[in-house]
Each structure stands twice: as C-alpha cells, then as structure tokens.
Write a protein that holds these residues in place. Structure first.
Motif, mmCIF file in Angstrom:
data_model
loop_
_atom_site.group_PDB
_atom_site.id
_atom_site.type_symbol
_atom_site.label_atom_id
_atom_site.label_comp_id
_atom_site.label_asym_id
_atom_site.label_seq_id
_atom_site.Cartn_x
_atom_site.Cartn_y
_atom_site.Cartn_z
ATOM 1 N N ARG A 424 -19.471 -0.637 7.128
ATOM 2 C CA ARG A 424 -18.048 -0.315 7.042
ATOM 3 C C ARG A 424 -17.297 -1.145 8.087
ATOM 4 O O ARG A 424 -17.805 -1.327 9.210
ATOM 5 N N PRO A 425 -16.094 -1.654 7.724
ATOM 6 C CA PRO A 425 -15.312 -2.379 8.741
ATOM 7 C C PRO A 425 -14.920 -1.435 9.876
ATOM 8 O O PRO A 425 -14.634 -0.243 9.657
ATOM 9 N N SER A 429 -12.403 2.441 15.391
ATOM 10 C CA SER A 429 -13.134 3.525 14.739
ATOM 11 C C SER A 429 -13.516 3.029 13.354
ATOM 12 O O SER A 429 -12.923 2.068 12.839
ATOM 13 N N PRO A 430 -14.477 3.656 12.714
ATOM 14 C CA PRO A 430 -14.818 3.231 11.346
ATOM 15 C C PRO A 430 -13.629 3.417 10.410
ATOM 16 O O PRO A 430 -12.895 4.407 10.500
ATOM 17 N N LEU A 431 -13.400 2.462 9.533
ATOM 18 C CA LEU A 431 -12.271 2.486 8.619
ATOM 19 C C LEU A 431 -12.732 2.918 7.239
ATOM 20 O O LEU A 431 -13.768 2.466 6.743
ATOM 21 N N ARG A 432 -11.920 3.819 6.643
ATOM 22 C CA ARG A 432 -12.225 4.331 5.313
ATOM 23 C C ARG A 432 -11.183 3.816 4.332
ATOM 24 O O ARG A 432 -9.973 3.922 4.582
ATOM 25 N N ILE A 455 -5.885 -0.656 1.668
ATOM 26 C CA ILE A 455 -5.309 0.198 2.706
ATOM 27 C C ILE A 455 -6.436 1.054 3.248
ATOM 28 O O ILE A 455 -7.126 1.754 2.490
ATOM 29 N N ALA A 456 -6.628 0.957 4.583
ATOM 30 C CA ALA A 456 -7.735 1.676 5.224
ATOM 31 C C ALA A 456 -7.178 2.682 6.219
ATOM 32 O O ALA A 456 -6.095 2.500 6.783
ATOM 33 N N GLY A 458 -8.131 5.040 9.722
ATOM 34 C CA GLY A 458 -9.044 5.260 10.831
ATOM 35 C C GLY A 458 -9.238 6.726 11.107
ATOM 36 O O GLY A 458 -8.640 7.605 10.475
ATOM 37 N N SER A 459 -10.095 7.006 12.109
ATOM 38 C CA SER A 459 -10.363 8.401 12.460
ATOM 39 C C SER A 459 -9.150 9.089 13.057
ATOM 40 O O SER A 459 -9.067 10.327 13.038
ATOM 41 N N ASP A 460 -8.182 8.320 13.605
ATOM 42 C CA ASP A 460 -6.945 8.895 14.155
ATOM 43 C C ASP A 460 -5.856 8.980 13.098
ATOM 44 O O ASP A 460 -4.686 9.191 13.419
ATOM 45 N N HIS A 461 -6.206 8.787 11.825
ATOM 46 C CA HIS A 461 -5.310 8.851 10.669
ATOM 47 C C HIS A 461 -4.258 7.729 10.673
ATOM 48 O O HIS A 461 -3.263 7.823 9.958
ATOM 49 N N ALA A 462 -4.453 6.689 11.456
ATOM 50 C CA ALA A 462 -3.607 5.494 11.382
ATOM 51 C C ALA A 462 -4.045 4.661 10.190
ATOM 52 O O ALA A 462 -5.248 4.589 9.864
ATOM 53 N N HIS A 463 -3.084 4.030 9.545
ATOM 54 C CA HIS A 463 -3.354 3.252 8.342
ATOM 55 C C HIS A 463 -3.228 1.759 8.651
ATOM 56 O O HIS A 463 -2.296 1.323 9.367
ATOM 57 N N TYR A 464 -4.149 1.001 8.105
ATOM 58 C CA TYR A 464 -4.224 -0.437 8.356
ATOM 59 C C TYR A 464 -4.278 -1.171 7.019
ATOM 60 O O TYR A 464 -4.675 -0.615 5.990
ATOM 61 N N TRP A 465 -3.848 -2.435 7.098
ATOM 62 C CA TRP A 465 -3.895 -3.307 5.916
ATOM 63 C C TRP A 465 -4.969 -4.345 6.167
ATOM 64 O O TRP A 465 -4.803 -5.224 7.031
#
Length: 486
Positions: A424-425, A429-432, A455-456, A458-465
């Motif tokens: 997992r990327p 934190s691991p990205l889902r 759209i991923a 993280g464990s802190d509920h931040a969203h990444y592209w």
C-alpha cells in the motif's frame, strides 16, 4: 437653469514661473524689465509693481526674479481648463486669465451649486493655482464678478445689485476712458449704465454697450468652447532638480487632474498610463525613467491612479535628478458607468477587489501577485498555471477538459514519490483508496504520460490525490502524491 462659474487665476504669473513660491519667499516676475507681480515678502521689502530690475534688487538683494512668458501662461490656462472639463463639457477661455464654465446642466449631477463650486476650487488648487471664484446667470456677469472678487449671484436681481457697485472702468472697453469717466463723476457700473446710450456709444464705442448688455442678460453671448486633443499627452517642467522620486507626486497629481478632465469629456476610461521622468540633458543626458501602470479594470477618476503612482514612486530609484514629468494615456476604452446592485456582494464589489490587486501590484511588484490561469490540458501539472494578476484571462483559457473525479485545490509543484508498505502507498500513514481510477494519457507530442489517479485517505482522515505512473518500457509502476484536498 442658466448658471455660470467664473474662475480668475489672479496670481497666475507667480504660480506659473515659480510654483514653489510662498508668502515667505521673496519672489517677483518681470515683464520688459519691470516688476509685474510679487510675493508678500517682496512687497514688504519695498518692491512695487512697475519697479525696474535694479530698483527691485536694491530694495531686496536676495529677491528671485523670473521673466514672464506668455506661452507658459497660456499653457497653464489650458491645463486648468482641461482639468475643469470633468464638471462640464462647456468651458471657455476668456480674457485676462478667466475661465468660464456653463454648469446649468451639471448642478444635479454634482449635488448643487455649493458642492460644485467647492469641487472646482479644489481642482484648481490641486494644480497649484489660486483662483477667485464667482457665479452668475450670465457669462459676462460671472467674468466681472470674478475679476473684482465680488462673490456669487444666483439670480438676475442679485446680479444687478452686485454689478451696480463695481467700478465703472472694470469692463475692458471702458478702461481707455477711465479719466473721462472720473471727470464726469461716473464711478460705478450702475452709474455707467444710466448714461445716455447714444452718447456713450459715440464716446466709448459699441463694444462697451455690448459688454454691459451681455452682463445684464439683454444680449446673446457667443463662446468658443475648449476643444480637447484626441490623445492625452501632458508635460510639466520642474523648476528644481528632484533627486527623490517621492517628491514627484505633487507634479504627477497636476498631470492626473488634467487627464481626468480629458477622460470625462471624451467618455473614456484608462487601462494603461505611462509616467516619464525626464533627466538632465546635454553631456550627462540619460533616457527618461518610465513608470508604466497597467490597470486590471479601466478607471476614469484620479484618486485611485494617484495611490498607484504613490506606491510606484516610493519603490523607484532615480538614476539621475529629474527636471520634468510627462504623462501619457497609453490605452483607453469607452467608459462603462458603475451599476448599483439591489443586493450588494459581501466583501465588496469586483471593482473594489480589482483596485486592491492593483495596489498590491504597485507595492509588491507584478511578479509577486499572481492569479490562477488554468490551461486546456489533460495533464494536471500543465493545466495548473499561474500568471500576473494584470494579465486578463481569455474565455478559452478558463475551459478545462472534462473529468470524472474531483480535483484538489492544492496541487504540488512537483509530484512526491511514495514508499510502499504492505503493498500500500505510504505517506505519514498507510493510504486507503476511496475512489475509482481516472486514467490520464496525454502529452504524446513532447513527453507522453500514462497515469491512473485515485483519491486516497490516510489514518487521520485527510484526503490525498495520488497517481500510479505506468511506464511504457515494462518497468515497475510507482506511486506519487500530486495534490492535497482541503
């Protein structure tokens, strides 16, 4: 309502030839080697009108003497008339340094006669001149009241009373006959008007009767209205070498006042101006320093332009002393009046925001104030572009290719490679992955890119592209972080 304003620039010689004069300075203007005008300090030292040059130097050895120039006076009157065009398009140059303004159609626009007179007097003061202001229902009456500094008359009854108290030799056609008028006991215009008309015409000519009839509204008046030039280019010669750019703001204000009147009478708004600072001539000559101001939104009022010029002058380093200023309206367009909205926008109008951007550009520089300029490109790093806020966006530049997934507001300038943990990327934190893939395959004309964007979370509920880059040479795909969602 027929109403005129008369403005007599009664200290024009001193203010034209020595604009830095004051009551405390000992200054005089000469004409044919005789004193024409003087400051209060020179008068207190014993200098009088008509005194020869030697006599003035004898009375005040430290006096500053300037030669009169009729052309300079005419240029000063033209500059004042051009600035006053912002209040009425009907401005006429009259005799002996008097400007006549037909303001009958401008009263409601500027809030009445008192406010209009206050604005006209303020414009003349901003140019550095001193004027006596009058109002009258006739142009000739306004001229006589301005020349004698006799105040304002808004009705014919009041004008008749004021004119009757003026000196009989005040009208120019009556001055050659002043001795004769004093000899017969005619001291005022009222007494002059009561003289028999046939005898007065034989003695003084028809011109005197025409002036009196026009002043009392008994004869029509013809005027040659001021014709503004098709292009605005105005200059100002300084009477000292200025070594600090901030000290040039007063001279720039005089030029902006003239440009405001020119814009108003032509129904123009200016988009770009250029202030040229002229330096020394001769062996030490150097090219003029240009201060170019590009406006995001065209304006026709001078207060905003003065703020921008003040900021630019404060940041300008002069290569040499300045001896003159020139202002040009480089780019103009038709004036678009402001429209009032029934429900005002919160935070100000679009015009207020554009003026704020222009002020920031003048203070920080054009390269430090940018706006988003999206490009029609499928590649996100190419579509996300920025340009100076002064540059206007074309409609076709704001159209983006359609895409299925939302795009982040914050796009990184360069993608960041991600490490892999447990297949997992990983980024702090691991990205889902929380979305399907959006494939972007473009750039075959220079550098082909094949990416699958997700759209991923993280464990802190931040969203990444993030995207998975697929290489065409059979190498192992790699994950990259390209943007952050708010």
């Amino acid at each position: 309502m027929q109403l005129w304003i008369g403005l007599c620039l009664y200290r024009l010689p001193l203010e034209v030839f020595c604009p830095s004069w004051s009551a405390a300075s000992c200054t005089a203007v000469l004409e044919q080697d005789g004193v024409l005008a003087m400051s209060r300090a020179a008068h207190a030292a014993g200098v009088r009108v008509g005194m020869r040059r030697g006599g003035a130097l004898l009375m005040a050895p430290d006096i500053q003497l300037h030669e009169r120039s009729v052309q300079r006076e005419a240029d000063a009157l033209q500059a004042a008339a051009l600035a006053l065009l912002r209040y009425t398009p009907q401005v006429a140059l009259a005799e002996e340094g008097v400007l006549l303004l037909d303001i009958g159609a401008s009263l409601r626009l500027f809030g009445g006669i008192r406010n209009l007179c206050r604005l006209a007097a303020a414009s003349v003061r901003a140019l550095g001149f001193t004027a006596a202001l009058s109002c009258a229902p006739t142009a000739q009456g306004a001229w006589l009241l301005a020349r004698s500094r006799s105040g304002r008359s808004l009705t014919m009854q009041s004008l008749t009373r004021r004119l009757a108290r003026l000196p009989a030799w005040l009208p120019p056609p009556a001055r050659p006959f002043r001795t004769w008028l004093e000899g017969i006991g005619c001291q005022t215009v009222g007494e002059l008007r009561r003289l028999p008309r046939p005898g007065l015409q034989r003695r003084c000519g028809r011109a005197l009767l025409d002036v009196l009839d026009a002043a009392y509204g008994e004869a029509p008046e013809m005027h040659a209205w001021l014709e503004p030039p098709p292009e605005f280019k105005a200059g100002l010669e300084l009477f000292d070498r200025i070594e600090h750019a901030e000290a040039l703001l007063h001279g720039a204000q005089r030029l902006v006042q003239q440009m405001t009147g020119w814009l108003t009478v032509h129904h123009y708004a200016v988009e770009r101006i250029c202030l040229l600072l002229d330096h020394e001539r001769g062996r030490t000559a150097c090219p003029p320093t240009a201060i170019d101001i590009v406006l995001a939104e065209a304006v026709w009022r001078g207060d905003h332009l003065l703020r921008l010029l003040k900021e630019r002058l404060a940041r300008t380093e002069l290569p040499a002393p300045v001896i003159g200023l020139r202002l040009e309206a480089v780019q103009v367009q038709a004036m678009t009046p402001l429209t009032a909205s029934l429900f005002p926008e919160p935070g100000g109008t679009s015009q207020d925001r554009e003026r704020l951007f222009e002020l920031l550009v003048a203070r920080l520089g054009a390269d430090n104030v940018l706006r988003a300029a999206p490009q029609a490109d499928y590649r996100p790093d190419q579509a996300n572009a920025w340009q100076p806020v002064q540059h206007k966006l074309r409609p076709q530049d704001q159209r983006l290719p359609p895409h299925s997934l939302p795009r982040p507001v914050w796009l990184l300038p360069k993608p960041v490679a991600l490490i892999m943990r447990d297949n997992r990327p990983f980024y702090m934190s691991p990205l889902r992955l929380v979305s399907g893939a959006e494939r972007i395959e473009a750039g075959w004309w220079n550098a082909i890119q094949v990416r699958d964007y997700f759209i991923a979370e993280g464990s802190d509920h931040a969203h990444y592209w993030i995207f998975l880059e697929r290489s065409g040479d059979g190498g192992e795909p790699r994950w990259y972080l390209h943007g952050l969602f708010g």
